[in-house]
Design an enzyme around this catalytic site. Structure first.
Site: not given
Ligand code: F6P
Length: 345
Positions: A126, A102
């Site tokens: 997600d 998104e």
């Molecule tokens: O949007 C995908 C996602 O894997 C979410 O499920 C999770 O909260 C987030 O990204 C984690 O982000 P990062 O890799 O920046 O820690």
């Protein structure tokens, strides 16, 4: 045509299948493909590099993205949008294909509203993007969750313990719901439905009383019991799109495990699956979905479309309006959660 492509946001298995498909389909149509590295950061800083068949051969088997990724938000970078526009002119890009969730697609939508030719390809483990049945990456991720729950069951059973498993999903519980159903979790907790720890404990106590002395609780990182929330401590900072970083600090899984042990006396452990859920090779489903979306994106570019996203709808890959697709998150409807509830305990 000269097509640009970039991958933004958290990576998802299947990204390389999209990149490969775009390059193969573009090549078949006599077009060039220019890759921008590190998502919108690459478009701002102009990290353009031509992509040939040799660069993408067989990469559908690999997780991650050969184009690298970032959570850069052009709105937070000085002259971010103007610099992207300059890059598109400098590189003579006829149409930019943005592959992301998104946030990345929200930027793509804004660029298209400003008159640039942009197409979106939906990606996220997600599965929370509206206007598409599934996003690629989700299938691989829920298979990883399912395997983890299967594996944790054997140790939970041997030690007669409760295992609380924290699963990614800040605002949407799709991964916890699907992984939890497939992996046979005895309680499933998602962000869309606030939970009550006493009710979770009652389910577990009943299970023990009935002679089944082990249990798996699948909890989404964004699930909330208002009472426990004060003990949950996430990293102080937010990312460039304003999301609090979950899965760090003391998450809901750890707090819930402690409370279950205190309130029931049942020995309880917690596991945060974290980025294991995004790693490794894509499932066959995600490789094929990524391939179909990539091919369709090039076809849409050939048709002169812009401000559209490729979308899976009832098995068919079709164009949908990008602004509509990023307008709202796809969360779990309560009726779907009610299906999962049938199997609690
Ligand atoms: O949007 C995908 C996602 O894997 C979410 O499920 C999770 O909260 C987030 O990204 C984690 O982000 P990062 O890799 O920046 O820690």
């Amino acid at each position: 045509m000269r097509l640009g492509i970039l991958t933004g946001g958290g990576d998802a298995p299947g990204l390389n299948a999209v990149i490969r498909a775009v390059v193969y389909r573009a090549s078949a149509g006599g077009h060039e493909v220019i890759g921008f590295f590190r998502g919108w950061k690459g478009a701002i800083e102009n990290t353009a590099r031509p992509l040939a068949i040799e660069d993408v051969r067989d990469i559908q088997k690999e997780g991650g993205t050969i184009l690298l990724s970032s959570r850069t938000n052009p709105a937070k970078v000085e002259r971010g949008f103007e610099r992207i526009a300059e890059t598109l002119i400098t590189e003579s890009i006829d149409c930019l294909i943005a592959v992301g969730g998104e946030d990345t697609l929200g930027v793509a939508s804004r660029l298209s509203q400003a008159g640039h030719r942009v197409l979106g390809v939906p990606k996220t483990i997600d599965n929370d993007l509206d206007a598409t049945d599934y996003t690629f990456g989700f299938d691989t991720a829920i298979n990883i969750v399912t395997q983890a729950l299967d594996d944790l069951a054997t140790t939970a059973r041997s030690h007669e313990r409760v295992m609380v498993v924290e699963i990614m999903g800040r605002h949407a519980g799709w991964m916890t719901l699907h992984g939890g159903i497939a992996g046979g979790a005895h309680v499933i907790l998602i962000p869309e439905v606030p939970f009550d720890t006493d009710s979770v404990c009652a389910i577990l106590r009943k299970r023990w009383d009935e002679g089944r002395h082990w249990a798996i609780v699948a909890v989404a990182e964004g699930a909330q019991d208002e009472e426990l929330q004060k003990h949950v401590m996430h990293a102080e900072h937010t990312d460039a799109f304003g999301h609090v970083q979950l899965g760090t600090g003391i998450g809901v899984g750890e707090v819930l495990a402690r409370e279950i042990e205190d309130r029931t006396g049942l020995e309880t452990r917690h596991v945060v699956l974290g980025h294991l859920q995004r790693g490794g090779p894509p499932s066959a489903f995600d490789r094929v979905l990524g391939t179909r979306l990539g091919v369709k994106a090039v076809e849409m570019a050939e048709q002169g479309l812009s401000g559209m996203m490729v979308s899976l709808q009832g098995g068919e890959v079709v164009p949908v309006d990008l602004a509509r697709a990023v307008g709202r998150l796809k969360t779990v409807p309560v009726e779907r959660y009610d299906v999962a509830r049938l199997f609690f305990g």
